[in-house]
Design a protein around this motif. Sequence first.
Motif, PDB file in Angstrom:
ATOM      1  N   GLY A  81       0.228  16.545  -2.059  1.00 50.54           N
ATOM      2  CA  GLY A  81      -0.029  16.467  -3.502  1.00 50.54           C
ATOM      3  C   GLY A  81      -1.186  15.515  -3.754  1.00 50.54           C
ATOM      4  O   GLY A  81      -1.015  14.435  -4.295  1.00 50.54           O
ATOM      5  N   GLU A  82      -2.372  15.941  -3.325  1.00 51.16           N
ATOM      6  CA  GLU A  82      -3.541  15.059  -3.451  1.00 51.16           C
ATOM      7  C   GLU A  82      -4.443  15.545  -4.588  1.00 51.16           C
ATOM      8  O   GLU A  82      -4.657  16.755  -4.744  1.00 51.16           O
ATOM      9  N   HIS A  83      -4.960  14.604  -5.362  1.00 49.68           N
ATOM     10  CA  HIS A  83      -5.795  14.892  -6.536  1.00 49.68           C
ATOM     11  C   HIS A  83      -5.037  15.752  -7.552  1.00 49.68           C
ATOM     12  O   HIS A  83      -5.638  16.536  -8.289  1.00 49.68           O
ATOM     13  N   THR A  84      -3.734  15.609  -7.565  1.00 51.89           N
ATOM     14  CA  THR A  84      -2.922  16.327  -8.551  1.00 51.89           C
ATOM     15  C   THR A  84      -2.476  15.401  -9.676  1.00 51.89           C
ATOM     16  O   THR A  84      -2.154  15.864 -10.759  1.00 51.89           O
ATOM     17  N   ASP A  85      -2.476  14.078  -9.420  1.00 50.00           N
ATOM     18  CA  ASP A  85      -1.884  13.168 -10.427  1.00 50.00           C
ATOM     19  C   ASP A  85      -2.649  13.193 -11.748  1.00 50.00           C
ATOM     20  O   ASP A  85      -2.052  13.288 -12.817  1.00 50.00           O
ATOM     21  N   TYR A  86      -3.984  13.158 -11.696  1.00 52.65           N
ATOM     22  CA  TYR A  86      -4.737  13.151 -12.966  1.00 52.65           C
ATOM     23  C   TYR A  86      -4.839  14.546 -13.578  1.00 52.65           C
ATOM     24  O   TYR A  86      -5.446  14.723 -14.627  1.00 52.65           O
ATOM     25  N   ASN A  87      -4.241  15.529 -12.916  1.00 52.85           N
ATOM     26  CA  ASN A  87      -4.135  16.870 -13.498  1.00 52.85           C
ATOM     27  C   ASN A  87      -2.709  17.137 -13.982  1.00 52.85           C
ATOM     28  O   ASN A  87      -2.302  18.284 -14.131  1.00 52.85           O
ATOM     29  N   MET A 110     -11.644   6.309 -12.456  1.00 48.12           N
ATOM     30  CA  MET A 110     -10.725   6.913 -13.421  1.00 48.12           C
ATOM     31  C   MET A 110      -9.495   7.488 -12.713  1.00 48.12           C
ATOM     32  O   MET A 110      -9.172   8.679 -12.843  1.00 48.12           O
ATOM     33  N   CYS A 111      -8.828   6.629 -11.961  1.00 51.08           N
ATOM     34  CA  CYS A 111      -7.731   7.075 -11.092  1.00 51.08           C
ATOM     35  C   CYS A 111      -6.533   7.605 -11.887  1.00 51.08           C
ATOM     36  O   CYS A 111      -6.377   7.317 -13.072  1.00 51.08           O
ATOM     37  N   GLY A 112      -5.700   8.363 -11.189  1.00 48.29           N
ATOM     38  CA  GLY A 112      -4.424   8.796 -11.760  1.00 48.29           C
ATOM     39  C   GLY A 112      -3.411   7.662 -11.614  1.00 48.29           C
ATOM     40  O   GLY A 112      -3.791   6.508 -11.397  1.00 48.29           O
ATOM     41  N   ILE A 113      -2.120   8.006 -11.679  1.00 46.78           N
ATOM     42  CA  ILE A 113      -1.094   6.958 -11.697  1.00 46.78           C
ATOM     43  C   ILE A 113      -0.343   6.839 -10.362  1.00 46.78           C
ATOM     44  O   ILE A 113       0.467   5.933 -10.161  1.00 46.78           O
ATOM     45  N   MET A 114      -0.664   7.736  -9.406  1.00 45.96           N
ATOM     46  CA  MET A 114       0.124   7.767  -8.164  1.00 45.96           C
ATOM     47  C   MET A 114       0.186   6.421  -7.441  1.00 45.96           C
ATOM     48  O   MET A 114       1.272   5.973  -7.052  1.00 45.96           O
ATOM     49  N   ASP A 115      -0.965   5.793  -7.236  1.00 44.44           N
ATOM     50  CA  ASP A 115      -0.998   4.616  -6.361  1.00 44.44           C
ATOM     51  C   ASP A 115      -0.207   3.454  -6.955  1.00 44.44           C
ATOM     52  O   ASP A 115       0.567   2.793  -6.263  1.00 44.44           O
ATOM     53  N   GLN A 116      -0.427   3.219  -8.233  1.00 47.06           N
ATOM     54  CA  GLN A 116       0.258   2.105  -8.887  1.00 47.06           C
ATOM     55  C   GLN A 116       1.765   2.381  -8.940  1.00 47.06           C
ATOM     56  O   GLN A 116       2.579   1.491  -8.746  1.00 47.06           O
ATOM     57  N   GLY A 168       0.857  -1.182   0.000  1.00 49.29           N
ATOM     58  CA  GLY A 168       0.000   0.000   0.000  1.00 49.29           C
ATOM     59  C   GLY A 168       0.894   1.234   0.000  1.00 49.29           C
ATOM     60  O   GLY A 168       2.120   1.110  -0.028  1.00 49.29           O
ATOM     61  N   ARG A 169       0.284   2.425   0.042  1.00 48.36           N
ATOM     62  CA  ARG A 169       1.111   3.630  -0.003  1.00 48.36           C
ATOM     63  C   ARG A 169       0.561   4.739   0.902  1.00 48.36           C
ATOM     64  O   ARG A 169      -0.619   4.750   1.240  1.00 48.36           O
ATOM     65  N   VAL A 170       1.472   5.631   1.258  1.00 47.68           N
ATOM     66  CA  VAL A 170       1.031   6.906   1.843  1.00 47.68           C
ATOM     67  C   VAL A 170       1.366   7.990   0.830  1.00 47.68           C
ATOM     68  O   VAL A 170       2.108   7.743  -0.122  1.00 47.68           O
ATOM     69  N   MET A 200      -5.993  11.770   3.533  1.00 46.78           N
ATOM     70  CA  MET A 200      -5.073  11.255   2.519  1.00 46.78           C
ATOM     71  C   MET A 200      -5.814  10.388   1.509  1.00 46.78           C
ATOM     72  O   MET A 200      -6.732   9.659   1.885  1.00 46.78           O
ATOM     73  N   GLY A 201      -5.422  10.481   0.248  1.00 41.81           N
ATOM     74  CA  GLY A 201      -6.019   9.632  -0.783  1.00 41.81           C
ATOM     75  C   GLY A 201      -7.241  10.276  -1.414  1.00 41.81           C
ATOM     76  O   GLY A 201      -7.409  11.502  -1.381  1.00 41.81           O
ATOM     77  N   GLY A 202      -8.098   9.458  -1.965  1.00 43.94           N
ATOM     78  CA  GLY A 202      -9.255   9.943  -2.713  1.00 43.94           C
ATOM     79  C   GLY A 202     -10.242  10.727  -1.864  1.00 43.94           C
ATOM     80  O   GLY A 202     -10.866  11.673  -2.325  1.00 43.94           O
ATOM     81  N   GLY A 203     -10.420  10.332  -0.607  1.00 46.44           N
ATOM     82  CA  GLY A 203     -11.295  11.078   0.299  1.00 46.44           C
ATOM     83  C   GLY A 203     -12.572  10.355   0.685  1.00 46.44           C
ATOM     84  O   GLY A 203     -12.716   9.160   0.440  1.00 46.44           O
ATOM     85  N   GLU A 218     -17.848  10.157  -6.941  1.00 49.50           N
ATOM     86  CA  GLU A 218     -17.427  11.544  -6.719  1.00 49.50           C
ATOM     87  C   GLU A 218     -16.026  11.783  -7.283  1.00 49.50           C
ATOM     88  O   GLU A 218     -15.718  12.867  -7.767  1.00 49.50           O
ATOM     89  N   TYR A 219     -15.197  10.770  -7.208  1.00 48.58           N
ATOM     90  CA  TYR A 219     -13.837  10.885  -7.753  1.00 48.58           C
ATOM     91  C   TYR A 219     -13.904  11.196  -9.248  1.00 48.58           C
ATOM     92  O   TYR A 219     -13.261  12.121  -9.733  1.00 48.58           O
ATOM     93  N   ASN A 220     -14.725  10.419  -9.948  1.00 49.77           N
ATOM     94  CA  ASN A 220     -14.836  10.633 -11.393  1.00 49.77           C
ATOM     95  C   ASN A 220     -15.426  12.006 -11.706  1.00 49.77           C
ATOM     96  O   ASN A 220     -15.035  12.657 -12.676  1.00 49.77           O
TER      97      ASN A 220
HETATM   98  C1  GLA Z   1      -6.821   7.870  -5.335  1.00 45.86           C
HETATM   99  C2  GLA Z   1      -6.384   7.649  -6.780  1.00 45.86           C
HETATM  100  C3  GLA Z   1      -5.057   8.369  -7.074  1.00 45.86           C
HETATM  101  C4  GLA Z   1      -5.094   9.822  -6.622  1.00 45.86           C
HETATM  102  C5  GLA Z   1      -5.650   9.945  -5.203  1.00 45.86           C
HETATM  103  C6  GLA Z   1      -5.868  11.365  -4.790  1.00 45.86           C
HETATM  104  O1  GLA Z   1      -5.935   7.239  -4.452  1.00 45.86           O
HETATM  105  O2  GLA Z   1      -6.244   6.290  -7.068  1.00 45.86           O
HETATM  106  O3  GLA Z   1      -4.749   8.268  -8.441  1.00 45.86           O
HETATM  107  O4  GLA Z   1      -5.818  10.608  -7.528  1.00 45.86           O
HETATM  108  O5  GLA Z   1      -6.872   9.253  -5.043  1.00 45.86           O
HETATM  109  O6  GLA Z   1      -4.672  12.051  -4.741  1.00 45.86           O
END
Ligand code: GLA
Length: 390
Positions: free
Chosen positions: A35-41, A168-174, A29-31, A336-339, A222-224
């Motif tokens: 920089g939250e909700h910035t990856d898909y931007n 439709m997540c960004g790439i941060m987590d992976q 997993g990750r912390v 932290m994370g999506g919310g 809500e994320y999408n």
């Molecule tokens: C989720 C998504 C990430 C990122 C965060 C918010 O964890 O999977 O891509 O957008 O939310 O920063």
Amino acid sequence: MLPSLIARKTFKKYQELYSVKPLVSRSPGRVNIIGEHTDYNEGFVLPAAIDKAVYVAVGKRGDDRIELHSIEFNSSYKTALSEIAPREGQWTNYVLGVVAQIVKRGHSISGFNLVIDGEVPFGAGLSSSAAVECATAFALNELFGLHIPKEELIFIAQKAEHEYAKVMCGIMDQFASMFGKKDHVVKLDCKTMDYEYVPLKLEGYKILLLNTNVKHSLSSTEYNVRREQCEKGAAMVKKHHPEVNSLRDATLEMLDKYVASSEPLIYQRCKYVVEEKRRLLEGCEDLKAGNIVALGQKMFQTHDGLSKLYEVSCKELDFLVDAVRDNPEVLGSRMMGGGFGGCTINIVKEEAIDSLITKLSTSYSQAMGLELTPYIAIIEDGTSLVNMED
Ligand code: GLA
């Protein structure tokens, strides 16, 4: 690294079911520091892999069947490789979504058995889903000798989330799960995918995660929606500034001029993202300079932006952040994370951790009627095979 108890349990279960030794992979997993909700931007993020992981044991079959078994859910699922499809709300999506992507990219695989278990709590904002996807992608890549580079495996994992889990997540987590490095955070530029490892030196402080135990079920829709709002804002600016392709390239002045009066809600969302982009870059410099106090203050600002402008917090997360705001032993705290649930991340003086947990557990359960689950995050390496001979 010695195989953990869960790795052994996963290995053993596979042997019980199939009477042969499997290959085992782990993905953590990750912390995310800031920089939250910035990856898909196309902005920057500052995540790190933690010492809680998902384990996957795999082995080839002689046919084209796929058999999956989750120890945690005590649930099995059988299908044929040619018949895999998304199943709404099912854990199998994170595995089969990866299989679908591998096949889609023209790689040849046959049937396999897979047993999975993990210690990354679900819905806690610690990216258990990315951990499942990355562990699966890594294991299948090894099992079938596909030679897909890790740089591509993360996009396979991300697409699995888009197409099978419909987030439709960004790439941060992976990225964090796959490329994490012990005792380091990763400063990742989500536009160019350039990255830099920054030592996480907290000098007498630790990262304390406080799980609200509110599962973020609302978050996928809500994320999408947030993602679409950001894209709409960027498109409004682009009409006047063709060079702006995402909020990465936008400034507050542009938003004030082209978005504020006609689309106040979109403006609010975009304002948070543009401010967060700057906060991250400055926060990363604070970390490099050993100025944890300044970094911590930015974490509180991030929380306020996420709560008031981006509106992805909830009363339980706000309660936990407010409870430590004036505590001199807590340098920073934020959701932290999506919310919509999950954990807060806190930078807390080592000696103060136990008493803080005791105090907050009581006040949190009195105020919210929920249990608080604390974890101290240890920063570990990303995805790997587990040597079961050790
Ligand atoms: C989720 C998504 C990430 C990122 C965060 C918010 O964890 O999977 O891509 O957008 O939310 O920063």
